[in-house]
Design an enzyme around this catalytic site. Structure first.
Site, mmCIF file in Angstrom:
data_model
loop_
_atom_site.group_PDB
_atom_site.id
_atom_site.type_symbol
_atom_site.label_atom_id
_atom_site.label_comp_id
_atom_site.label_asym_id
_atom_site.label_seq_id
_atom_site.Cartn_x
_atom_site.Cartn_y
_atom_site.Cartn_z
ATOM 1 N N ASP A 170 -2.479 -8.817 -2.328
ATOM 2 C CA ASP A 170 -1.037 -9.207 -2.124
ATOM 3 C C ASP A 170 -0.988 -11.010 -1.817
ATOM 4 O O ASP A 170 -0.088 -11.958 -2.269
ATOM 5 C CB ASP A 170 0.033 -8.927 -1.462
ATOM 6 C CG ASP A 170 0.207 -7.732 -1.820
ATOM 7 O OD1 ASP A 170 -0.783 -6.394 -2.277
ATOM 8 O OD2 ASP A 170 0.587 -6.297 -1.440
ATOM 9 N N GLU A 401 -5.102 0.071 8.799
ATOM 10 C CA GLU A 401 -4.951 -0.688 7.184
ATOM 11 C C GLU A 401 -5.524 -1.458 6.377
ATOM 12 O O GLU A 401 -6.233 -1.375 6.355
ATOM 13 C CB GLU A 401 -3.112 -1.031 6.935
ATOM 14 C CG GLU A 401 -3.072 -1.493 5.261
ATOM 15 C CD GLU A 401 -2.263 -2.219 5.097
ATOM 16 O OE1 GLU A 401 -0.906 -2.108 6.539
ATOM 17 O OE2 GLU A 401 -1.397 -1.906 4.193
HETATM 18 C C1 DGY Z 1 4.199 -3.827 0.132
HETATM 19 O O1 DGY Z 1 4.740 -3.379 0.273
HETATM 20 O O2 DGY Z 1 3.171 -4.447 1.319
HETATM 21 C C2 DGY Z 1 2.803 -3.417 -1.186
HETATM 22 O O3 DGY Z 1 1.332 -4.174 -0.739
HETATM 23 C C3 DGY Z 1 3.587 -3.699 -2.265
HETATM 24 O O4 DGY Z 1 2.600 -2.529 -3.068
#
Ligand code: DGY
Length: 436
Positions: A170, A401
């Site tokens: 992201d 995570e």
């Molecule tokens: C988040 O919400 O951080 C996810 O990576 C987007 O799918």
């Protein structure tokens, strides 16, 4: 140590199991995520193959008529701890999106082909899996068809993304320049409230400027029913991502192998595969960096930065032995400089941030991909460091995570970053410890 980790990983997968699918982690991600599910399916296969099958079935229950497998499937419309929720996505602006389950309007890496092959290799005689494989195979082919039809504007065998969330990485600094091209007019941006920063530590998550851009691109998709040609024509963000294309190529190959096993037709897959591999090497290899890069279709240029996506083609058998050697050397150099493998971004860049999401931390599923790739090329020493570094991090810090990549910081750390009791961390650990 390993027995305890296996037990803990199993418990996490059970804890996160809902009615037919697995959430990545409670509250922060309370629905089904596309590529998470692929990895999770591998984890379940050690204890309960039916759950592996059900996981994929639930994911593909959200497949659109155009073939897209969305990045989130909102099996529940009651959870309210996540933004953007199903109502913000409003995926039914597209007539081919299912009414139920609701979904997001973008996709994520094409992991399903290689996940299915991995399951078949582990359970070659299981009747339920064999029957399901026949059902799933054409659905995965249809998904690849979607990527080559809607996302490959030059018909060169390389798919493009129009939203950083599609890449899975992201907020990588990789996207900064392309995202900064977007001028945000707050009056035109829909009002929204983030939920992630009240659950996870804000310093470990993307910034609010980045979120504005994520929402802007979501809106652009929505205005074009998420698959209209204007997306490719107008999106200020249109990128041929190294990792997404590498995983697509890996899954093409897995589908070809599965087709051979079942006697299915694979002519189209082979055609895609040949063109994709050729274009990938021609367009994305950067000889100065000695690494693969992404390609910005708006700027018509390679994005010359070192980041983890540029290593993943090793998982898909794309590099020559010489190219793969460079990738292995890059990792060994980081190892010798006291980093845990594999930092998600170039540690020598001023944009490197060892704590903030995709700007530097170590990600479990990436270690899994890179470990497998290094093993395929016989780089056993590097592969084993990639594996043991992740095991060490999880053993010391827990099933988070993602993780701090600087050893000097980890020394005094007592936890990882982002969500806790995380499903793909559990799956990656299980598969790394249990598979050969
Ligand atoms: C988040 O919400 O951080 C996810 O990576 C987007 O799918």
């Amino acid at each position: 140590m390993n027995t305890n980790l296996i037990e803990a990983a199993k418990n996490i997968l059970e804890l996160n199991w809902r009615d037919g699918f697995t959430i990545p982690t409670n509250k922060l991600y309370p629905f089904q995520w596309n590529w998470d599910s692929g990895f999770v399916s591998l984890g379940h296969s050690y204890f309960n193959l039916n759950k592996s099958i059900q996981e994929l079935k639930s994911l593909f229950s959200g497949q659109w008529e155009n073939g897209m497998v969305p990045h989130i499937i909102f099996h529940s419309e009651k959870e309210d701890t996540y933004f953007p929720n199903f109502d913000f996505w409003d995926s039914n602006v597209n007539k081919g999106a299912p009414q139920k389950p609701k979904t997001s309007g973008i996709t994520q890496p094409a992991v399903h082909g290689f996940v299915l092959e991995n399951l078949l290799n582990k359970h070659p005689d299981n009747k339920d899996l064999l029957a399901y494989a026949k059902d799933l195979f054409p659905k995965i082919v249809k998904y690849h068809q979607f990527l080559y039809t809607y996302r490959d504007p030059h018909r060169e065998g390389l798919m493009a993304i129009f939203h950083p969330w599609e890449s899975g990485r992201d907020n990588s600094p990789l996207w900064d320049e392309s995202l900064n091209r977007i001028t945000i007019d707050r009056d035109k941006l829909p009002a929204y409230t983030r939920r992630d920063t009240s659950i996870a530590d804000a310093s470990e998550r993307p910034t609010s400027d980045q979120y504005d851009r994520y929402v802007y691109l979501l809106q652009l998709g929505k205005l074009n029913q998420y698959d209209g040609p204007a997306i490719v024509e107008e999106s200020p963000f249109l990128i041929q991502d190294s990792m997404m294309n590498a995983l697509l190529i890996k899954s093409n190959q897995s589908l070809i192998n599965i087709a051979d096993r079942f006697g299915f037709d694979s002519a189209q897959l082979k055609e895609w595969q040949q063109q994709s591999i050729r274009s990938f090497n021609d367009k994305l290899w950067n000889e100065d960096l000695k690494m693969y890069t992404c390609y910005d279709l708006r700027d018509e240029k390679q994005m010359a930065v070192k980041e983890i996506g540029g290593i993943t083609p090793i998982f898909a058998g794309i590099p020559s032995v010489q190219q793969a050697q460079h990738l292995s050397d890059y990792l060994m150099d980081l190892h010798n400089r006291d980093y845990y493998l594999c930092p998600s971004f170039d540690v020598d860049s001023p944009l490197f941030d060892s704590k903030r999401y995709w700007r530097g931390p170590v990600w479990p599923q990436m270690n899994w991909l890179i470990y497998k790739g290094l093993m395929d090329y016989n780089f056993f020493e590097t592969a084993n460091i990639v594996k043991s570094d992740l095991i060490e991090l999880v053993d010391k810090l827990g099933f988070y995570e993602y993780f701090e990549s600087r050893k000097s910081v980890v020394k005094n750390a007592s936890k990882g970053y982002g969500g806790e009791l995380f499903s793909w961390t559990a799956s990656s650990i299980l598969d790394l410890i249990k598979s050969k």
